[in-house]
Motif scaffolding. Structure first.
Motif, PDB file in Angstrom:
ATOM      1  N   MET A  19      37.467  47.554  18.812  1.00 41.47           N
ATOM      2  CA  MET A  19      36.503  46.544  18.383  1.00 41.47           C
ATOM      3  C   MET A  19      37.014  45.146  18.699  1.00 41.47           C
ATOM      4  SD  MET A  19      34.850  46.084  14.679  1.00 41.47           S
ATOM      5  CE  MET A  19      34.643  44.474  14.031  1.00 41.47           C
ATOM      6  N   PHE A  20      38.273  44.882  18.299  1.00 44.21           N
ATOM      7  CA  PHE A  20      38.823  43.560  18.576  1.00 44.21           C
ATOM      8  C   PHE A  20      38.992  43.329  20.074  1.00 44.21           C
ATOM      9  CE2 PHE A  20      40.522  43.850  14.139  1.00 44.21           C
ATOM     10  CZ  PHE A  20      39.771  42.795  13.645  1.00 44.21           C
ATOM     11  N   ASN A  21      39.312  44.387  20.805  1.00 43.69           N
ATOM     12  CA  ASN A  21      39.464  44.251  22.250  1.00 43.69           C
ATOM     13  C   ASN A  21      38.155  43.831  22.899  1.00 43.69           C
ATOM     14  OD1 ASN A  21      42.163  44.837  22.351  1.00 43.69           O
ATOM     15  ND2 ASN A  21      41.876  47.028  22.719  1.00 43.69           N
ATOM     16  N   ASN A  22      37.055  44.403  22.434  1.00 42.50           N
ATOM     17  CA  ASN A  22      35.741  44.067  22.966  1.00 42.50           C
ATOM     18  C   ASN A  22      35.397  42.609  22.657  1.00 42.50           C
ATOM     19  OD1 ASN A  22      33.257  44.455  24.218  1.00 42.50           O
ATOM     20  ND2 ASN A  22      32.281  45.054  22.311  1.00 42.50           N
ATOM     21  N   GLN A  23      35.633  42.208  21.426  1.00 42.08           N
ATOM     22  CA  GLN A  23      35.349  40.819  21.042  1.00 42.08           C
ATOM     23  C   GLN A  23      36.262  39.850  21.785  1.00 42.08           C
ATOM     24  OE1 GLN A  23      35.794  41.017  16.781  1.00 42.08           O
ATOM     25  NE2 GLN A  23      33.599  41.419  16.455  1.00 42.08           N
ATOM     26  N   PHE A  24      37.515  40.232  21.927  1.00 42.24           N
ATOM     27  CA  PHE A  24      38.469  39.391  22.652  1.00 42.24           C
ATOM     28  C   PHE A  24      38.047  39.249  24.113  1.00 42.24           C
ATOM     29  CE2 PHE A  24      42.416  38.767  25.080  1.00 42.24           C
ATOM     30  CZ  PHE A  24      42.855  37.594  24.490  1.00 42.24           C
ATOM     31  N   SER A  25      37.596  40.336  24.700  1.00 44.77           N
ATOM     32  CA  SER A  25      37.134  40.315  26.090  1.00 44.77           C
ATOM     33  C   SER A  25      35.906  39.420  26.237  1.00 44.77           C
ATOM     34  CB  SER A  25      36.814  41.732  26.555  1.00 44.77           C
ATOM     35  OG  SER A  25      36.340  41.720  27.870  1.00 44.77           O
ATOM     36  N   GLN A  26      34.986  39.520  25.294  1.00 46.94           N
ATOM     37  CA  GLN A  26      33.788  38.671  25.324  1.00 46.94           C
ATOM     38  C   GLN A  26      34.166  37.200  25.161  1.00 46.94           C
ATOM     39  OE1 GLN A  26      31.325  40.282  22.214  1.00 46.94           O
ATOM     40  NE2 GLN A  26      30.409  41.837  23.558  1.00 46.94           N
ATOM     41  N   LEU A  27      35.087  36.927  24.257  1.00 48.18           N
ATOM     42  CA  LEU A  27      35.539  35.557  24.036  1.00 48.18           C
ATOM     43  C   LEU A  27      36.220  35.013  25.278  1.00 48.18           C
ATOM     44  CD1 LEU A  27      35.911  33.166  22.130  1.00 48.18           C
ATOM     45  CD2 LEU A  27      38.009  34.259  21.295  1.00 48.18           C
ATOM     46  N   GLU A  28      37.053  35.848  25.884  1.00 47.87           N
ATOM     47  CA  GLU A  28      37.747  35.430  27.102  1.00 47.87           C
ATOM     48  C   GLU A  28      36.748  35.131  28.223  1.00 47.87           C
ATOM     49  OE1 GLU A  28      41.604  36.902  29.688  1.00 47.87           O
ATOM     50  OE2 GLU A  28      40.338  38.415  28.758  1.00 47.87           O
ATOM     51  N   SER A  29      35.748  35.957  28.375  1.00 50.87           N
ATOM     52  CA  SER A  29      34.709  35.740  29.389  1.00 50.87           C
ATOM     53  C   SER A  29      33.940  34.456  29.113  1.00 50.87           C
ATOM     54  CB  SER A  29      33.741  36.922  29.424  1.00 50.87           C
ATOM     55  OG  SER A  29      34.385  38.080  29.873  1.00 50.87           O
ATOM     56  N   ALA A  30      33.617  34.226  27.860  1.00 49.17           N
ATOM     57  CA  ALA A  30      32.887  33.008  27.490  1.00 49.17           C
ATOM     58  C   ALA A  30      33.729  31.776  27.782  1.00 49.17           C
ATOM     59  CB  ALA A  30      32.490  33.064  26.019  1.00 49.17           C
ATOM     60  N   ILE A  31      35.011  31.839  27.481  1.00 45.40           N
ATOM     61  CA  ILE A  31      35.906  30.701  27.734  1.00 45.40           C
ATOM     62  C   ILE A  31      36.016  30.445  29.233  1.00 45.40           C
ATOM     63  CG2 ILE A  31      38.306  29.930  27.614  1.00 45.40           C
ATOM     64  CD1 ILE A  31      38.416  31.246  24.827  1.00 45.40           C
ATOM     65  N   GLN A  32      36.161  31.501  30.015  1.00 48.09           N
ATOM     66  CA  GLN A  32      36.243  31.346  31.469  1.00 48.09           C
ATOM     67  C   GLN A  32      34.965  30.728  32.029  1.00 48.09           C
ATOM     68  OE1 GLN A  32      37.187  35.301  32.824  1.00 48.09           O
ATOM     69  NE2 GLN A  32      39.404  35.022  32.566  1.00 48.09           N
ATOM     70  N   ARG A  33      33.829  31.177  31.517  1.00 45.10           N
ATOM     71  CA  ARG A  33      32.546  30.623  31.958  1.00 45.10           C
ATOM     72  C   ARG A  33      32.442  29.140  31.599  1.00 45.10           C
ATOM     73  NH1 ARG A  33      29.516  33.731  29.232  1.00 45.10           N
ATOM     74  NH2 ARG A  33      28.869  32.242  27.639  1.00 45.10           N
ATOM     75  N   LEU A  34      32.862  28.795  30.383  1.00 44.27           N
ATOM     76  CA  LEU A  34      32.810  27.392  29.946  1.00 44.27           C
ATOM     77  C   LEU A  34      33.761  26.518  30.764  1.00 44.27           C
ATOM     78  CD1 LEU A  34      32.578  27.809  26.078  1.00 44.27           C
ATOM     79  CD2 LEU A  34      30.793  26.997  27.640  1.00 44.27           C
ATOM     80  N   VAL A  35      34.936  27.038  31.067  1.00 46.83           N
ATOM     81  CA  VAL A  35      35.893  26.279  31.880  1.00 46.83           C
ATOM     82  C   VAL A  35      35.314  26.047  33.274  1.00 46.83           C
ATOM     83  CG1 VAL A  35      38.156  26.398  33.017  1.00 46.83           C
ATOM     84  CG2 VAL A  35      37.946  26.944  30.589  1.00 46.83           C
ATOM     85  N   SER A  36      34.714  27.077  33.839  1.00 44.68           N
ATOM     86  CA  SER A  36      34.111  26.961  35.161  1.00 44.68           C
ATOM     87  C   SER A  36      32.961  25.951  35.148  1.00 44.68           C
ATOM     88  CB  SER A  36      33.605  28.325  35.622  1.00 44.68           C
ATOM     89  OG  SER A  36      32.949  28.226  36.857  1.00 44.68           O
ATOM     90  N   GLU A  37      32.095  26.042  34.152  1.00 42.61           N
ATOM     91  CA  GLU A  37      30.989  25.092  34.026  1.00 42.61           C
ATOM     92  C   GLU A  37      31.511  23.675  33.833  1.00 42.61           C
ATOM     93  OE1 GLU A  37      28.361  26.411  30.922  1.00 42.61           O
ATOM     94  OE2 GLU A  37      27.881  28.274  31.980  1.00 42.61           O
ATOM     95  N   ASN A  38      32.576  23.530  33.070  1.00 46.75           N
ATOM     96  CA  ASN A  38      33.166  22.213  32.843  1.00 46.75           C
ATOM     97  C   ASN A  38      33.702  21.634  34.151  1.00 46.75           C
ATOM     98  OD1 ASN A  38      34.014  20.025  31.186  1.00 46.75           O
ATOM     99  ND2 ASN A  38      36.116  20.805  31.306  1.00 46.75           N
TER     100      ASN A  38
END
Length: 73
Positions: free
Chosen positions: A1-20
């Motif tokens: 469960m935490f791995n899935n949430q961590f993966s989603q968070l990591e993807s969101a952060i990568q997307r935000l960094v790229s957009e930034n």
């Protein structure tokens, strides 16, 4: 469960960094364009002032030449 949430968070952060990064690049490009347009505007204003000075000088010369001729009645 935490791995899935961590993966989603990591993807969101990568997307935000790229957009930034994209936004920063777009901002830099916009700032450069603005600076270029500002310089162009200053050049146009300088040219307009020079043209106005030339027109004034030409008008004064014409008036001086016309003053040499006697007024015809």
């Amino acid at each position: 469960m935490f791995n899935n949430q961590f993966s989603q968070l990591e993807s969101a952060i990568q997307r935000l960094v790229s957009e930034n990064q994209q936004l920063n690049q777009a901002l830099l490009q916009s700032q450069q364009q603005l600076q270029q347009k500002h310089e162009e505007l200053e050049n146009f204003q300088l040219q307009a002032m020079e043209q106005e000075e030339l027109q004034t000088a030409t008008a004064q010369k014409l008036e001086a030449l016309l003053a040499l001729f006697p007024a015809q009645v």
